[in-house]
Structures are given as structure tokens and as C-alpha cells.
Enzyme design. Structure first.
Site, mmCIF file in Angstrom:
data_model
loop_
_atom_site.group_PDB
_atom_site.id
_atom_site.type_symbol
_atom_site.label_atom_id
_atom_site.label_comp_id
_atom_site.label_asym_id
_atom_site.label_seq_id
_atom_site.Cartn_x
_atom_site.Cartn_y
_atom_site.Cartn_z
ATOM 1 N N GLU A 14 -19.126 17.521 2.691
ATOM 2 C CA GLU A 14 -18.165 18.190 1.697
ATOM 3 C C GLU A 14 -18.919 18.161 0.170
ATOM 4 O O GLU A 14 -18.889 19.136 -0.503
ATOM 5 C CB GLU A 14 -16.760 17.665 1.750
ATOM 6 C CG GLU A 14 -15.994 18.156 3.041
ATOM 7 C CD GLU A 14 -14.934 17.644 3.066
ATOM 8 O OE1 GLU A 14 -13.940 18.124 4.170
ATOM 9 O OE2 GLU A 14 -14.357 16.842 2.414
ATOM 10 N N GLY A 45 0.634 -1.271 -0.209
ATOM 11 C CA GLY A 45 -0.049 0.073 0.132
ATOM 12 C C GLY A 45 0.758 1.318 -0.156
ATOM 13 O O GLY A 45 1.655 1.480 0.866
ATOM 14 N N VAL A 79 -1.870 -7.227 -4.276
ATOM 15 C CA VAL A 79 -1.622 -8.594 -3.447
ATOM 16 C C VAL A 79 -2.814 -9.217 -3.054
ATOM 17 O O VAL A 79 -4.025 -8.591 -2.839
ATOM 18 C CB VAL A 79 -1.009 -8.152 -2.061
ATOM 19 C CG1 VAL A 79 -0.809 -9.147 -0.950
ATOM 20 C CG2 VAL A 79 0.429 -7.266 -2.410
ATOM 21 N N GLY A 119 -0.308 4.495 0.374
ATOM 22 C CA GLY A 119 -1.272 5.572 0.587
ATOM 23 C C GLY A 119 -0.658 6.247 1.693
ATOM 24 O O GLY A 119 0.778 6.192 1.790
ATOM 25 N N PHE A 120 -1.249 7.073 2.525
ATOM 26 C CA PHE A 120 -0.647 7.952 3.524
ATOM 27 C C PHE A 120 0.258 7.199 4.623
ATOM 28 O O PHE A 120 1.297 7.464 4.823
ATOM 29 C CB PHE A 120 -1.750 8.384 4.554
ATOM 30 C CG PHE A 120 -2.212 9.714 3.434
ATOM 31 C CD1 PHE A 120 -1.785 10.964 3.619
ATOM 32 C CD2 PHE A 120 -3.556 9.446 3.234
ATOM 33 C CE1 PHE A 120 -2.146 11.891 2.906
ATOM 34 C CE2 PHE A 120 -4.077 10.547 2.310
ATOM 35 C CZ PHE A 120 -3.579 11.754 2.171
ATOM 36 N N GLY A 121 0.101 5.815 4.773
ATOM 37 C CA GLY A 121 0.716 4.904 5.798
ATOM 38 C C GLY A 121 1.890 4.593 5.226
ATOM 39 O O GLY A 121 3.187 4.699 5.851
ATOM 40 N N ASP A 156 -5.766 2.844 7.894
ATOM 41 C CA ASP A 156 -7.360 2.446 8.169
ATOM 42 C C ASP A 156 -7.580 1.104 8.190
ATOM 43 O O ASP A 156 -8.602 0.585 8.412
ATOM 44 C CB ASP A 156 -7.926 3.167 6.894
ATOM 45 C CG ASP A 156 -8.457 4.386 6.815
ATOM 46 O OD1 ASP A 156 -7.829 5.118 7.595
ATOM 47 O OD2 ASP A 156 -8.810 5.130 5.816
HETATM 48 C C1 LIG Z 1 -13.367 10.652 0.210
HETATM 49 C C2 LIG Z 1 -12.489 10.835 1.495
HETATM 50 C C3 LIG Z 1 -12.348 11.693 2.116
HETATM 51 C C4 LIG Z 1 -11.467 11.835 3.052
HETATM 52 N N1 LIG Z 1 -10.909 13.166 3.984
HETATM 53 C C5 LIG Z 1 -10.201 13.155 4.754
HETATM 54 C C6 LIG Z 1 -10.000 14.300 5.168
HETATM 55 O O1 LIG Z 1 -10.403 15.511 5.136
HETATM 56 N N2 LIG Z 1 -8.865 14.567 6.310
HETATM 57 C C7 LIG Z 1 -8.308 13.218 6.765
HETATM 58 O O2 LIG Z 1 -7.541 12.909 7.721
HETATM 59 N N3 LIG Z 1 -8.629 11.975 6.374
HETATM 60 C C8 LIG Z 1 -9.662 11.817 5.253
HETATM 61 N N4 LIG Z 1 -9.772 10.797 4.591
HETATM 62 C C9 LIG Z 1 -9.199 9.566 5.238
HETATM 63 C C10 LIG Z 1 -8.022 9.269 4.795
HETATM 64 O O3 LIG Z 1 -7.815 9.288 3.256
HETATM 65 C C11 LIG Z 1 -7.500 8.042 5.166
HETATM 66 O O4 LIG Z 1 -7.493 7.960 6.472
HETATM 67 C C12 LIG Z 1 -5.879 7.408 4.598
HETATM 68 O O5 LIG Z 1 -5.988 7.678 3.268
HETATM 69 C C13 LIG Z 1 -5.668 5.930 5.226
HETATM 70 O O6 LIG Z 1 -4.359 5.973 4.899
HETATM 71 P P1 LIG Z 1 -3.890 4.192 4.492
HETATM 72 O O7 LIG Z 1 -2.412 4.379 4.391
HETATM 73 O O8 LIG Z 1 -4.325 3.438 5.522
HETATM 74 O O9 LIG Z 1 -4.803 3.995 3.243
HETATM 75 P P2 LIG Z 1 -4.767 4.920 1.939
HETATM 76 O O10 LIG Z 1 -4.445 5.885 1.648
HETATM 77 O O11 LIG Z 1 -6.244 4.189 1.607
HETATM 78 O O12 LIG Z 1 -3.787 3.771 0.919
HETATM 79 C C14 LIG Z 1 -3.994 2.362 0.648
HETATM 80 C C15 LIG Z 1 -3.418 2.017 -0.617
HETATM 81 O O13 LIG Z 1 -3.199 0.258 -0.695
HETATM 82 C C16 LIG Z 1 -3.445 0.225 -2.142
HETATM 83 N N5 LIG Z 1 -3.982 -1.247 -1.832
HETATM 84 C C17 LIG Z 1 -5.160 -1.461 -1.347
HETATM 85 N N6 LIG Z 1 -5.349 -2.824 -1.264
HETATM 86 C C18 LIG Z 1 -4.253 -3.588 -2.104
HETATM 87 C C19 LIG Z 1 -3.825 -4.706 -2.339
HETATM 88 N N7 LIG Z 1 -4.480 -5.750 -2.158
HETATM 89 N N8 LIG Z 1 -2.547 -4.689 -3.253
HETATM 90 C C20 LIG Z 1 -1.547 -3.688 -3.317
HETATM 91 N N9 LIG Z 1 -2.034 -2.288 -3.029
HETATM 92 C C21 LIG Z 1 -3.491 -2.296 -2.451
HETATM 93 C C22 LIG Z 1 -4.337 1.120 -2.463
HETATM 94 O O14 LIG Z 1 -4.217 1.153 -4.052
HETATM 95 C C23 LIG Z 1 -3.978 2.527 -1.616
HETATM 96 O O15 LIG Z 1 -2.775 3.129 -2.502
HETATM 97 C C24 LIG Z 1 -10.749 10.609 3.374
HETATM 98 C C25 LIG Z 1 -10.907 9.498 2.742
HETATM 99 C C26 LIG Z 1 -11.902 9.405 1.853
HETATM 100 C C27 LIG Z 1 -12.251 7.984 1.254
#
Ligand SMILES: Cc1cc2nc3c(=O)[nH]c(=O)nc-3n(C[C@H](O)[C@H](O)[C@H](O)COP(=O)(O)OP(=O)(O)OC[C@H]3O[C@@H](n4cnc5c(N)ncnc54)[C@H](O)[C@@H]3O)c2cc1C
Length: 423
Positions: free
Chosen positions: A170, A10, A78, A12-14, A299
Site C-alpha cells: 500500500e 488498550g 500500563v 484499539g480494535f480489540g 495482536d
Molecule cells: C500500518 C498498518 C496497516 C494495517 N492494515 C490492516 C488492514 O488493512 N486490515 C486489517 O484487518 N488489519 C490491518 N492492520 C492490523 C490491525 O490494525 C491490527 O490487527 C489491530 O489494530 C489489532 O488490534 P488490537 O486491539 O490488538 O491492537 P491495537 O489496535 O494496536 O490497539 C492497541 C492499543 O493499546 C494501546 N497500548 C499499547 N500498549 C499500552 C500500554 N502499555 N498501556 C496502555 N495502552 C497501551 C495502544 O495505544 C493502542 O491504542 C494494520 C496494522 C498496521 C500497523
């Protein structure tokens, strides 16, 4: 002693924060994501409401790490993780072994067991989702312009949003402005100001995680902008072009589901403790119980703070977890046995925007609304966008939209929409 192979699933942010935090640690990192970009999800609603175009809120992961020879980026999905054999299995690549694994696959839209609703109510989690919502709403106006039937026009210009959290609020505010301001002069047979935006929330107030005063402000602002807000109202059923709520059927061309999230699909293939929504329960150092070298962050993870409250599913929490796990792995690579301190979430405050000049801000004892909160929201979102090009492009787009009441990303593309809609 274990080796130095770290797999992060992943980008994403994490995942990104973890990879960045491991700089200079001696780890050999493989970062796998099923998309080629890091997505700034907090601005997804701007893409859905035609304020920004998709590339402005996404950045290629490979390019973020172009100066990090210790990181190999794989574009792949994955499919499974064998925790005992320490193997990550992907759709295309050969299985990859790891010494440390970081699960950072985020969340997905949850329809609370009503998965059939997904065919009619669009979630907002990816760029594809955002573009799909935008096209649906914009084409609704186009089809209404083509129609002579008043009832049909009303249906085509009705948008229902389920879920009164920050995303629902929003979206509702931005869509209300789309009809009343942005598209106002663009049509001849219809009046876009007649478009209806209906926001449905099951609980008694909007923004339930914010203080009550701010919830009330969001409600007042949305109603002032013409949004019909239905509180304490449950969605009973969603069918093609229809939302069923207590004693009422709402015909709607576009239906958006912003009411629930569950852990990303990968959680389903792991035989470890989870909560009801599939979030992985983790130890105080974010490791999975029984697997001290496997961490879940962002998340997909579920962890309580010492005061018993849940760490929220927001980007700062995911980033803090990424940095924390990078520190833990770094220490282990240096020979330390276990993490010295448990993970602690530092709440840096919450913001939600409602529309032009309207937002709510909550920083501990400090709560404010209106123009100041809106400016702060703009500033924070520009600050955290990745890449100078993206920041500059978004600033320009917002300035343009602000001065001229225009939104640039209104092009509809990619399919024969008339046939698609008829189907
Ligand atoms: C519409 C919306 C608005 C939001 N607004 C806010 C806000 O204003 N402020 C705030 O703080 N938070 C906000 N959030 C929440 C915030 O975006 C999440 O808390 C944050 O993105 C979590 O980060 P993460 O790294 O856990 O997951 P994510 O950022 O979701 O990243 C997960 C990554 O894993 C990848 N992935 C998933 N499954 C697989 C797999 N099987 N194989 C390979 N890759 C995979 C995905 O492609 C993605 O790139 C919002 C979320 C959404 C959906």
C-alpha cells in the site's frame, strides 16, 4: 464469587469491541490507553503518504464512551501487571485492582533483533510514525529542489520500503503516485516523476498471505507504476541513509520498515507462555494459562484455529476476540463457571489496495482485482471508520484526491527541519 471490576488495557480494535460488548452487563469497567484516541491503523499509510491528515483516522476514546457511565477512561501507560495480586500498575495513576483483566495492547514494529536499525528505518504503527514518514518524504523533495548535486538529488528522492505485505504494498503504490502524479507540477528544478520507490521483500512473492494470483497482480500493478520490486532479497544492514542488500548499497533519504511485528511491550513484563515474537499463548477461551480471569485479545495474543492455522493479526480478528471475551465475562458475571464454546475466528476476507483503481480482494473462493476490488476497499474502510465526522471527512478527502489528483495533507510542520536533517 468474584466482583465486577473489569480492566481493559488498550483502546484499539480489540479493547474497544470488548468494552462495547460489555454494555449492560453490570461490569464496572476501567479502560486504560497510553494515547487518548482509538486509531484506525489500516489507514495509517494514507497519513504517511499525505492522503489523509491524522485526526481523520483517529477518534478520542473518551468521546466514544461518553454515554457509558459504566466506563472510566484513563489516559495512562500500563507499566506492569501483577497477576497474582490482581493489580495493574500505571505510569501516573495509583495501581488499579481487577476481577477480570483484558490485555489488548496490540503489536509493535519488530526489526528481528536488529534494534539499531530502528534509528534509521521508520516503522508504521502510530500516528507519530505516519507523520514522521510523511515529513521525511516531503522534505526529501524540498531538499532535492534546493540541491545542485545530481547524486544527492537522487538520494533525496529515493524511498526504500522493507516488507512486501499489505502495508509495504500500500505504501509503495501510494508513494509511487505521489511522485508521478500528485507532485508532478509542484517543483521547478526537479522532476518528481524521477523519484524512486524500492520495495524489498525477503520471500519469493508479495502479499504472501494472499493467493498467488493476487500476489502476481500486485507485483504487476506496482511495476506498472514504476516501483522497483526486489523479491527474495534480504536486508543485510540499515545505516543512516543507506540500505544494504546482497552486493548492493542503496542510498535513500527515507527508509520504512514494514517487515515485521512483535507483541506490544507489555508482554515482556508478564511471566506467562509466549511465542518467539512475544505473543501471549492463550487457552481456547482466550484466557492466559493458569489465570482464567485474565484474557489476551487481538495482536498481543497467539492462538491456533482447529485446523492448525494461526488466527491472523488483523482488525476483524481483534474485534471478534473482544466480542467473545465480553460474552465470556458477561456469562461469568451472571454466574456461569467457564465459557461454553471456544473462540472461533470467522475469516471475512482480505483486501489490499495498490493505488488508484487497483486493489486485490480475496473472499474464500472469490478472488478479484482492479477497479471493483478498489471500490470495495474504499467502501469497507469508510464503513469501519469510527465516528460520522471522520467518515464524512475521509470521503470528502478521497473524492477531492480522486477528481483533482491532489492530496490535501502535505503541510510539513513542527521543527527546524534543516537543522534536524544536518544532525
Ligand atoms: C500500518 C498498518 C496497516 C494495517 N492494515 C490492516 C488492514 O488493512 N486490515 C486489517 O484487518 N488489519 C490491518 N492492520 C492490523 C490491525 O490494525 C491490527 O490487527 C489491530 O489494530 C489489532 O488490534 P488490537 O486491539 O490488538 O491492537 P491495537 O489496535 O494496536 O490497539 C492497541 C492499543 O493499546 C494501546 N497500548 C499499547 N500498549 C499500552 C500500554 N502499555 N498501556 C496502555 N495502552 C497501551 C495502544 O495505544 C493502542 O491504542 C494494520 C496494522 C498496521 C500497523
Amino acid at each position: 464469587m468474584t466482583g465486577n471490576r473489569v480492566v481493559i488495557i488498550g483502546g484499539g480494535f480489540g479493547g474497544l469491541s470488548c468494552a462495547k460488548g460489555l454494555r449492560g452487563s453490570g461490569a464496572r469497567i476501567t479502560l486504560v490507553d497510553r494515547t487518548n484516541h482509538h486509531l484506525f491503523q489500516p489507514l495509517l499509510y494514507q497519513v504517511a503518504t499525505a492522503g489523509l491528515s491524522a485526526p481523520e483516522i483517529a477518534h478520542p476514546i473518551r468521546s466514544i464512551f461518553r454515554r457509558r457511565p459504566d466506563i472510566t477512561v484513563l489516559l495512562d501507560e500500563v507499566m506492569d501487571v501483577d497477576l497474582d495480586a490482581r493489580l495493574v500498575r500505571m505510569r501516573h495513576n495509583q495501581p488499579v485492582g481487577y476481577d477480570y483483566l483484558v490485555l489488548a495492547t496490540g503489536a509493535r514494529t519488530s526489526y528481528f533483533g536488529n534494534d539499531a536499525w530502528a534509528a534509521h528505518a521508520l516503522g508504521l504503527k502510530s500516528l507519530e510514525d505516519a507523520v514522521e514518514i510523511r515529513q521525511r518524504v516531503l522534505l526529501g523533495f524540498e531538499e532535492a529542489e534546493n540541491s545542485d548535486d545530481a547524486g544527492e538529488r537522487e538520494r533525496l528522492m529515493t524511498l526504500v520500503i522493507a516488507g512486501g505485505g499489505p502495508t509495504g504494498v500500500e505504501l509503495a503504490g501510494a508513494f509511487a503516485e505521489l511522485g508521478s502524479r500528485v507532485l508532478r507540477r509542484d517543483f521547478r528544478r526537479i522532476d518528481p516523476r524521477a523519484a524512486k520507490v524500492i520495495l524489498i521483500e525477503a520471500g519469493p512473492r508479495l502479499l504472501p498471505t494472499f493467493p498467488e494470483k493476487l500476489s502476481q497482480n500486485a507485483l504487476d500493478e506496482l511495476r506498472r507504476r514504476g516501483v522497483e520490486v526486489l523479491l527474495s532479497t534480504r536486508v543485510d544492514d540499515v545505516q543512516a541513509g543507506q540500505v544494504h542488500i546482497a552486493g548492493r548499497v542503496i542510498p535513500a533519504h527515507a527508509i520504512v520498515w514494514a517487515a515485521g511485528v512483535a507483541a506490544a511491550g507489555l508482554s515482556g513484563c508478564l511471566d506467562v507462555p509466549k511465542d518467539r515474537a512475544g505473543h501471549l499463548l492463550v487457552e481456547p477461551d482466550l484466557a492466559l494459562p493458569g489465570f482464567p480471569d485474565v484474557f489476551a485479545i487481538g495482536d498481543i495474543a497467539s492462538i491456533k484455529q482447529p485446523d492448525g492455522t494461526q488466527v491472523p493479526g488483523v482488525s476483524p480478528a481483534a474485534m471478534q476476540m473482544g466480542v467473545y471475551v465480553a460474552d465470556v465475562i458477561r456469562a461469568r458475571l451472571r454466574g456461569a463457571a467457564r465459557a461454553e464454546r471456544p473462540f472461533r475466528y470467522r475469516d471475512k476476507g482480505s483486501l489490499a489496495t495498490i493505488g488508484r483503481h487497483a486493489a486485490v480482494a480475496w473472499f474464500g473462493p472469490l478472488q478479484f482485482t482492479g477497479y471493483l476490488a478498489w471500490l470495495l476497499w474504499l467502501f469497507v474502510h469508510i464503513l469501519f471508520l469510527i465516528g460520522f465526522r471522520n467518515k464524512a471527512a475521509v470521503l470528502l478527502q478521497w473524492a477531492y484526491a480522486y477528481i483533482f489528483y491532489r492530496r490535501g495533507a502535505r503541510v510539513v510542520f513542527g521543527r527546524d527541519w534543516m537543522e534536524d536533517d544536518a544532525r
